[in-house]
Write a protein that holds these residues in place. Structure first.
Motif, PDB file in Angstrom:
ATOM      1  N   GLU A  34     -10.599  49.449   6.646  1.00 53.37           N
ATOM      2  CA  GLU A  34     -11.001  50.816   6.952  1.00 53.37           C
ATOM      3  C   GLU A  34     -11.691  51.471   5.760  1.00 53.37           C
ATOM      4  O   GLU A  34     -12.645  52.241   5.928  1.00 53.37           O
ATOM      5  CB  GLU A  34      -9.806  51.663   7.394  1.00 53.37           C
ATOM      6  N   THR A  35     -11.214  51.173   4.546  1.00 56.41           N
ATOM      7  CA  THR A  35     -11.852  51.752   3.357  1.00 56.41           C
ATOM      8  C   THR A  35     -13.263  51.209   3.194  1.00 56.41           C
ATOM      9  O   THR A  35     -14.190  51.949   2.829  1.00 56.41           O
ATOM     10  CB  THR A  35     -11.018  51.476   2.100  1.00 56.41           C
ATOM     11  N   ALA A  36     -13.461  49.919   3.465  1.00 57.74           N
ATOM     12  CA  ALA A  36     -14.809  49.344   3.402  1.00 57.74           C
ATOM     13  C   ALA A  36     -15.717  49.989   4.449  1.00 57.74           C
ATOM     14  O   ALA A  36     -16.902  50.254   4.183  1.00 57.74           O
ATOM     15  CB  ALA A  36     -14.743  47.833   3.605  1.00 57.74           C
ATOM     16  N   TRP A  37     -15.183  50.243   5.636  1.00 58.68           N
ATOM     17  CA  TRP A  37     -15.970  50.927   6.661  1.00 58.68           C
ATOM     18  C   TRP A  37     -16.353  52.325   6.191  1.00 58.68           C
ATOM     19  O   TRP A  37     -17.517  52.759   6.346  1.00 58.68           O
ATOM     20  CB  TRP A  37     -15.171  51.021   7.957  1.00 58.68           C
ATOM     21  N   LEU A  38     -15.397  53.041   5.579  1.00 59.71           N
ATOM     22  CA  LEU A  38     -15.665  54.381   5.058  1.00 59.71           C
ATOM     23  C   LEU A  38     -16.704  54.324   3.941  1.00 59.71           C
ATOM     24  O   LEU A  38     -17.584  55.187   3.847  1.00 59.71           O
ATOM     25  CB  LEU A  38     -14.363  55.003   4.560  1.00 59.71           C
ATOM     26  N   ALA A  39     -16.617  53.289   3.106  1.00 68.36           N
ATOM     27  CA  ALA A  39     -17.591  53.120   2.021  1.00 68.36           C
ATOM     28  C   ALA A  39     -18.996  52.915   2.576  1.00 68.36           C
ATOM     29  O   ALA A  39     -19.975  53.479   2.064  1.00 68.36           O
ATOM     30  CB  ALA A  39     -17.186  51.943   1.138  1.00 68.36           C
ATOM     31  N   ALA A  40     -19.105  52.106   3.618  1.00 70.46           N
ATOM     32  CA  ALA A  40     -20.415  51.856   4.224  1.00 70.46           C
ATOM     33  C   ALA A  40     -20.984  53.127   4.853  1.00 70.46           C
ATOM     34  O   ALA A  40     -22.206  53.351   4.851  1.00 70.46           O
ATOM     35  CB  ALA A  40     -20.301  50.757   5.274  1.00 70.46           C
ATOM     36  N   LEU A  41     -20.109  53.972   5.381  1.00 69.95           N
ATOM     37  CA  LEU A  41     -20.542  55.230   5.989  1.00 69.95           C
ATOM     38  C   LEU A  41     -21.004  56.231   4.937  1.00 69.95           C
ATOM     39  O   LEU A  41     -22.008  56.934   5.128  1.00 69.95           O
ATOM     40  CB  LEU A  41     -19.382  55.833   6.795  1.00 69.95           C
ATOM     41  N   THR A  42     -20.288  56.313   3.812  1.00 70.78           N
ATOM     42  CA  THR A  42     -20.525  57.372   2.842  1.00 70.78           C
ATOM     43  C   THR A  42     -21.485  57.001   1.719  1.00 70.78           C
ATOM     44  O   THR A  42     -22.116  57.891   1.145  1.00 70.78           O
ATOM     45  CB  THR A  42     -19.197  57.834   2.215  1.00 70.78           C
ATOM     46  N   PHE A  43     -21.613  55.717   1.386  1.00 73.61           N
ATOM     47  CA  PHE A  43     -22.474  55.365   0.265  1.00 73.61           C
ATOM     48  C   PHE A  43     -23.904  55.864   0.419  1.00 73.61           C
ATOM     49  O   PHE A  43     -24.498  56.377  -0.550  1.00 73.61           O
ATOM     50  CB  PHE A  43     -22.471  53.853   0.012  1.00 73.61           C
ATOM     51  N   PRO A  44     -24.516  55.751   1.607  1.00 81.49           N
ATOM     52  CA  PRO A  44     -25.891  56.257   1.734  1.00 81.49           C
ATOM     53  C   PRO A  44     -26.024  57.738   1.407  1.00 81.49           C
ATOM     54  O   PRO A  44     -27.101  58.193   0.984  1.00 81.49           O
ATOM     55  CB  PRO A  44     -26.226  55.977   3.203  1.00 81.49           C
ATOM     56  N   LEU A  45     -24.942  58.513   1.568  1.00 82.72           N
ATOM     57  CA  LEU A  45     -24.990  59.936   1.245  1.00 82.72           C
ATOM     58  C   LEU A  45     -25.132  60.159  -0.254  1.00 82.72           C
ATOM     59  O   LEU A  45     -25.532  61.242  -0.695  1.00 82.72           O
ATOM     60  CB  LEU A  45     -23.718  60.634   1.745  1.00 82.72           C
ATOM     61  N   ALA A  46     -24.791  59.140  -1.044  1.00 82.74           N
ATOM     62  CA  ALA A  46     -24.867  59.247  -2.496  1.00 82.74           C
ATOM     63  C   ALA A  46     -26.253  58.967  -3.024  1.00 82.74           C
ATOM     64  O   ALA A  46     -26.560  59.302  -4.161  1.00 82.74           O
ATOM     65  CB  ALA A  46     -23.882  58.259  -3.133  1.00 82.74           C
ATOM     66  N   CYS A  47     -27.075  58.342  -2.226  1.00 81.65           N
ATOM     67  CA  CYS A  47     -28.383  57.895  -2.702  1.00 81.65           C
ATOM     68  C   CYS A  47     -29.420  59.006  -2.560  1.00 81.65           C
ATOM     69  O   CYS A  47     -29.390  59.777  -1.606  1.00 81.65           O
ATOM     70  CB  CYS A  47     -28.829  56.669  -1.915  1.00 81.65           C
TER      71      CYS A  47
END
Length: 202
Positions: A34-47
């Motif tokens: 679930e954390t990896a899924w959350l990471a995939a969802l949120t990382f693009p927001l950092a770019c």
């Protein structure tokens, strides 16, 4: 670390930090998927805007896998925290004990803190976009500061974030960080200009 562009255990050492929206706790291996899924969802927001989707996808596929999160949840040189509302994870934080990966980071932290490595890096702090502005990021930061003091007592706490991410930088300044230098962050085939921030632990 590059948090959201919009701008912490019962399991493990320390006590869970309870909030009005849930609890910040140490992650377990059962949280990895679930954390990896959350990471995939949120990382693009950092770019920064305009970052190629292919570059973000490569970074996620190589750096933010469930296997990585399982390793971080059990490592003595990492502290992985999640914000759990009882039904889903709303955010996560990753701390890393060690030396920075680049000379620019090391020089900036050493010069500003007066300490030699190791340091504690606040490597990642991300919040689900559904709850941005709801206090989850602040709770995660409080948990991160407590966990950093356990992971590396008395060591400086540092991070890097995109130089164009003004909202994230304001959040970090509010939480006691100051800009002390710059670094280059590679995402896929693209280099990004980051600032390095430092907070001296009490």
């Amino acid at each position: 670390m590059t948090p959201e562009y919009s701008p912490a255990s019962d399991a493990g050492s320390g006590t869970a930090l309870r909030t009005s929206t849930g609890v910040v706790r140490r992650a377990t291996v059962d949280d990895a998927a679930e954390t990896a899924w959350l990471a995939a969802l949120t990382f693009p927001l950092a770019c920064p805007p305009g970052t190629p989707v292919s570059d973000m996808a490569v970074h996620i596929a190589h750096k933010l896998t469930p296997g990585h999160f399982r390793e971080w949840a059990t490592s003595t040189e990492h502290a992985l925290l999640v914000h759990d509302d009882g039904t889903r994870l709303l955010g996560y934080v990753l701390l890393v004990l060690g030396a920075p990966g680049s000379a620019a980071e090391t020089d900036a932290v050493r010069a500003a803190s007066g300490h030699e490595a190791p340091y504690v890096e606040l490597s990642k702090i991300y919040v689900h976009p559904d709850v941005l502005g709801g206090g989850v990021a602040g709770a995660l930061m409080r948990g991160a500061v407590e966990a950093a003091a356990e992971l590396g007592p008395g060591l400086p706490l540092w991070l890097g974030t995109n130089a164009r991410n003004e909202r994230a930088q304001a959040f970090y300044r509010k939480n006691g960080f100051e800009v002390v230098g710059r670094r280059t962050m590679r995402v896929g085939d693209l280099d990004h200009d980051d600032v390095v921030l430092l907070r001296t632990q009490a």
